[in-house]
Write a protein that holds these residues in place. Structure first.
Motif, PDB file in Angstrom:
ATOM      1  N   ARG A  13     -14.484  -9.877  20.370  1.00  0.00           N
ATOM      2  CA  ARG A  13     -15.218  -9.830  19.100  1.00  0.00           C
ATOM      3  C   ARG A  13     -15.307  -8.404  18.586  1.00  0.00           C
ATOM      4  NH1 ARG A  13     -20.265  -8.575  18.204  1.00  0.00           N
ATOM      5  NH2 ARG A  13     -21.053  -8.921  20.308  1.00  0.00           N
ATOM      6  N   MET A  14     -15.617  -7.478  19.478  1.00  0.00           N
ATOM      7  CA  MET A  14     -15.768  -6.084  19.075  1.00  0.00           C
ATOM      8  C   MET A  14     -14.433  -5.463  18.655  1.00  0.00           C
ATOM      9  SD  MET A  14     -18.629  -4.890  21.838  1.00  0.00           S
ATOM     10  CE  MET A  14     -18.793  -3.230  21.215  1.00  0.00           C
ATOM     11  N   LEU A  15     -13.336  -5.899  19.262  1.00  0.00           N
ATOM     12  CA  LEU A  15     -12.014  -5.413  18.856  1.00  0.00           C
ATOM     13  C   LEU A  15     -11.713  -5.749  17.398  1.00  0.00           C
ATOM     14  CD1 LEU A  15      -9.756  -6.200  21.946  1.00  0.00           C
ATOM     15  CD2 LEU A  15     -10.278  -3.948  20.998  1.00  0.00           C
ATOM     16  N   GLN A  16     -12.302  -6.830  16.909  1.00  0.00           N
ATOM     17  CA  GLN A  16     -12.104  -7.236  15.522  1.00  0.00           C
ATOM     18  C   GLN A  16     -13.242  -6.736  14.614  1.00  0.00           C
ATOM     19  OE1 GLN A  16      -9.213  -8.406  14.703  1.00  0.00           O
ATOM     20  NE2 GLN A  16      -8.678  -8.440  16.867  1.00  0.00           N
ATOM     21  N   ASN A  17     -14.098  -5.875  15.166  1.00  0.00           N
ATOM     22  CA  ASN A  17     -15.232  -5.321  14.417  1.00  0.00           C
ATOM     23  C   ASN A  17     -16.107  -6.399  13.795  1.00  0.00           C
ATOM     24  OD1 ASN A  17     -14.600  -2.530  14.867  1.00  0.00           O
ATOM     25  ND2 ASN A  17     -12.917  -2.787  13.429  1.00  0.00           N
ATOM     26  N   LEU A  18     -16.379  -7.430  14.579  1.00  0.00           N
ATOM     27  CA  LEU A  18     -17.232  -8.522  14.121  1.00  0.00           C
ATOM     28  C   LEU A  18     -18.582  -8.460  14.814  1.00  0.00           C
ATOM     29  CD1 LEU A  18     -14.709 -11.495  14.369  1.00  0.00           C
ATOM     30  CD2 LEU A  18     -15.588 -10.499  12.265  1.00  0.00           C
ATOM     31  N   THR A  19     -19.620  -8.810  14.091  1.00  0.00           N
ATOM     32  CA  THR A  19     -20.927  -8.977  14.706  1.00  0.00           C
ATOM     33  C   THR A  19     -21.028 -10.401  15.249  1.00  0.00           C
ATOM     34  OG1 THR A  19     -21.977  -9.800  12.688  1.00  0.00           O
ATOM     35  CG2 THR A  19     -21.971  -7.383  13.020  1.00  0.00           C
ATOM     36  N   GLN A  20     -22.026 -10.630  16.062  1.00  0.00           N
ATOM     37  CA  GLN A  20     -22.261 -11.997  16.537  1.00  0.00           C
ATOM     38  C   GLN A  20     -22.510 -12.919  15.358  1.00  0.00           C
ATOM     39  OE1 GLN A  20     -25.542 -11.669  19.305  1.00  0.00           O
ATOM     40  NE2 GLN A  20     -24.169 -11.358  21.050  1.00  0.00           N
TER      41      GLN A  20
END
Length: 79
Positions: A13-20
């Motif tokens: 998720r963080m690799l795609q710069n997404l929040t939860q």
């Protein structure tokens, strides 16, 4: 204090710069649901459509998706 290891889902998720919340919104679940997956407190139960969306958003193939979304288990410390 040592940092807790990141869950495989959180890393992706963080690799795609997404929040939860952003991941939850595209999957049609709550932010708490995503948080529980990342903490290993719940097992994802996704529809085929949600699964396809998850793969697309995280930019992974089914083979690249981890079997377990929770954090790695730490060995038990002996007293």
């Amino acid at each position: 204090m040592a940092k807790k290891p990141l869950s495989s889902l959180k890393k992706l998720r963080m690799l795609q710069n997404l929040t939860q919340q952003e991941l939850a919104d595209v999957l049609g679940v709550t932010q708490d649901t995503v948080a529980n997956w990342e903490r290993g407190r719940a097992v994802p139960r996704l529809t085929v459509s949600q699964f396809k969306t998850l793969l697309a958003v995280l930019k992974v193939t089914p083979e690249e998706l981890p079997d377990d979304f929770g954090p790695p288990e730490s060995p038990l410390e002996e007293n």
